[in-house]
Design a protein around this motif. Structure first.
Motif, PDB file in Angstrom:
ATOM      1  N   ARG A 133       0.830  -1.212   0.000  1.00  0.00           N
ATOM      2  CA  ARG A 133       0.000   0.000   0.000  1.00  0.00           C
ATOM      3  C   ARG A 133       0.862   1.259   0.000  1.00  0.00           C
ATOM      4  O   ARG A 133       0.540   2.243  -0.688  1.00  0.00           O
ATOM      5  N   ASN A 134       1.943   1.234   0.747  1.00  0.00           N
ATOM      6  CA  ASN A 134       2.789   2.412   0.874  1.00  0.00           C
ATOM      7  C   ASN A 134       3.959   2.430  -0.112  1.00  0.00           C
ATOM      8  O   ASN A 134       4.839   3.286  -0.010  1.00  0.00           O
ATOM      9  N   GLY A 135       3.967   1.486  -1.050  1.00  0.00           N
ATOM     10  CA  GLY A 135       4.994   1.473  -2.074  1.00  0.00           C
ATOM     11  C   GLY A 135       6.392   1.251  -1.537  1.00  0.00           C
ATOM     12  O   GLY A 135       7.367   1.723  -2.128  1.00  0.00           O
ATOM     13  N   THR A 157      -2.406   6.144   4.131  1.00  0.00           N
ATOM     14  CA  THR A 157      -2.394   6.053   2.670  1.00  0.00           C
ATOM     15  C   THR A 157      -3.722   5.462   2.229  1.00  0.00           C
ATOM     16  O   THR A 157      -3.890   4.241   2.208  1.00  0.00           O
ATOM     17  N   PRO A 160      -3.827   2.755  -2.287  1.00  0.00           N
ATOM     18  CA  PRO A 160      -2.500   2.152  -2.432  1.00  0.00           C
ATOM     19  C   PRO A 160      -1.655   2.854  -3.487  1.00  0.00           C
ATOM     20  O   PRO A 160      -2.159   3.311  -4.514  1.00  0.00           O
ATOM     21  N   GLN A 161      -0.359   2.939  -3.205  1.00  0.00           N
ATOM     22  CA  GLN A 161       0.564   3.661  -4.076  1.00  0.00           C
ATOM     23  C   GLN A 161       0.963   2.874  -5.311  1.00  0.00           C
ATOM     24  O   GLN A 161       1.490   3.444  -6.271  1.00  0.00           O
ATOM     25  N   LEU A 162       0.746   1.567  -5.302  1.00  0.00           N
ATOM     26  CA  LEU A 162       1.113   0.717  -6.425  1.00  0.00           C
ATOM     27  C   LEU A 162      -0.107   0.301  -7.223  1.00  0.00           C
ATOM     28  O   LEU A 162      -1.231   0.324  -6.730  1.00  0.00           O
ATOM     29  N   ARG A 163       0.128  -0.071  -8.464  1.00  0.00           N
ATOM     30  CA  ARG A 163      -0.860  -0.799  -9.257  1.00  0.00           C
ATOM     31  C   ARG A 163      -0.358  -2.232  -9.351  1.00  0.00           C
ATOM     32  O   ARG A 163       0.708  -2.479  -9.907  1.00  0.00           O
ATOM     33  N   TRP A 220      -7.828  -1.560  -3.518  1.00  0.00           N
ATOM     34  CA  TRP A 220      -6.917  -1.976  -4.585  1.00  0.00           C
ATOM     35  C   TRP A 220      -7.570  -1.855  -5.969  1.00  0.00           C
ATOM     36  O   TRP A 220      -6.886  -1.545  -6.951  1.00  0.00           O
ATOM     37  N   ALA A 223      -7.041   1.737  -6.751  1.00  0.00           N
ATOM     38  CA  ALA A 223      -5.652   2.001  -7.131  1.00  0.00           C
ATOM     39  C   ALA A 223      -5.351   1.512  -8.532  1.00  0.00           C
ATOM     40  O   ALA A 223      -4.583   2.140  -9.278  1.00  0.00           O
TER      41      ALA A 223
END
Length: 332
Positions: A133-135, A157, A160-163, A220, A223
């Motif tokens: 989630r926080n990359g 966060t 989520p910072q990622l895909r 997710w 995101a």
């Protein structure tokens, strides 16, 4: 060293910020001239270790057999630390450990630096979700079993910072981690032991709150560009058309637990999938019932969590590397 599951595991250690960290490695076979395999990092639950995770999931054998190098890190004294390091080890940094471990294994030629997959059970699932989630580690896929997200991490966060492709496998009858979210259940003698252990690892009052299974998967989906909403402190703020999941009741053997699969998907986006096990307890589906069902709830045997994890990793690796995607059965 031979694991209890019968596969070879290599134990290794690395120093991370002055702290000695250990792991158990199951290498995928590699022919001369062949590129290194992808990497799967599997996080154990509280009170366990990496070797135990390798054994009861079957990943020590099945990961390499699928062409995926699989590593099982040891948490510090059986735990992972999302909020802060324990007072006794102030330099401890679990996220840095995972990142440096991935680089270390790439240097050994045991795995690629990308794609990388992250999986976990129970507290290991909560920590894996926090990391992704926080990359804190660039992962292509996230696989969670019997554990969702810490609300403290979600507050920090929201999206989520990622895909990344994401799968959550969760039972509605889990007496430890509530499907609908809320405080982690820590009752009786074992519950008091869990509370003491958590406090010794730096957990503060109010940091044992977890999010609901459906909320985490929706995070997710958002995101990944599928569900157009963002959860805020004041509720849900729409930012576009909200995608509806496809819902499928999976076939069940007589006497086994019913399983519903909800999938949020859209062309060109990583999917987010929830396997809801009605009445399911706290364990790894398809694995052994290590603790009596009266204590942790029943574990479905028909659903193969290890197979689902490897299916996701194989599919996403093929997509990432431009290979044909071969689908295999999801139910053993």
């Amino acid at each position: 060293m031979a694991a209890r599951g019968g596969s070879e595991l290599d134990r290794g250690v690395i120093d991370v910020a002055g702290v000695r960290r250990s792991y158990w490695l199951a290498r995928a076979p590699r022919k001369r001239g062949q590129a290194p395999p992808p990497l799967l990092i599997a996080l154990h639950g509280a009170g366990m270790d990496g070797q135990g995770m390798a054994w009861f999931t079957g990943l020590a054998r099945r990961g390499p057999a699928a062409g995926i190098t699989t590593v099982f890190p040891d948490g510090w004294k059986g735990a992972w630390h999302a909020a802060r390091p324990p007072a006794r080890e102030p330099e401890l940094d679990d996220a840095r450990f995972l990142a440096e471990l991935a680089s270390h294994l790439e240097g050994l030629g045991a795995a690629r630096s990308w794609p990388v997959f992250l999986a976990g059970i129970s507290q290991g699932a909560q920590y894996a979700e926090h990391v992704a989630r926080n990359g804190l580690l660039p992962v292509t896929g996230l696989f969670l079993v019997a554990g969702t997200a810490l609300e403290s991490s979600r507050r920090r966060t929201r999206v989520p910072q990622l895909r990344a492709s994401m799968v959550l496998v969760m039972g509605t009858g889990d007496p430890t981690s509530p499907y609908e979210g809320g405080p982690l259940t820590r009752r009786g003698l074992s519950g008091r032991m869990l509370k003491r252990r958590a406090a010794s690892h730096g957990e503060l009052p109010g940091e044992d709150i977890v999010a609901s299974a459906e909320a985490v998967v929706a995070d997710w989906a958002t995101a990944n560009g599928i569900a157009g909403h963002i959860a805020t402190g004041g509720g849900i703020t729409a930012t576009g058309r909200i995608a509806r999941p496809s819902i499928e009741e999976l076939p069940a053997a007589p006497g086994d637990l019913p399983v519903t699969r909800k999938t949020w998907a859209r062309p060109g986006c990583h999917p987010a999938t929830l396997y809801r096990i009605d009445g399911g307890g706290h364990g790894w589906p398809g694995g052994s019932q290590l603790t009596p069902a009266r204590a942790i709830g029943p574990i479905t045997r028909r659903l193969d969590a290890t197979g689902l994890l490897l299916d996701m990793a194989e599919r996403e690796t093929a997509i990432a590397l431009g290979y044909p995607v071969l689908e295999r059965g999801e139910i053993a």
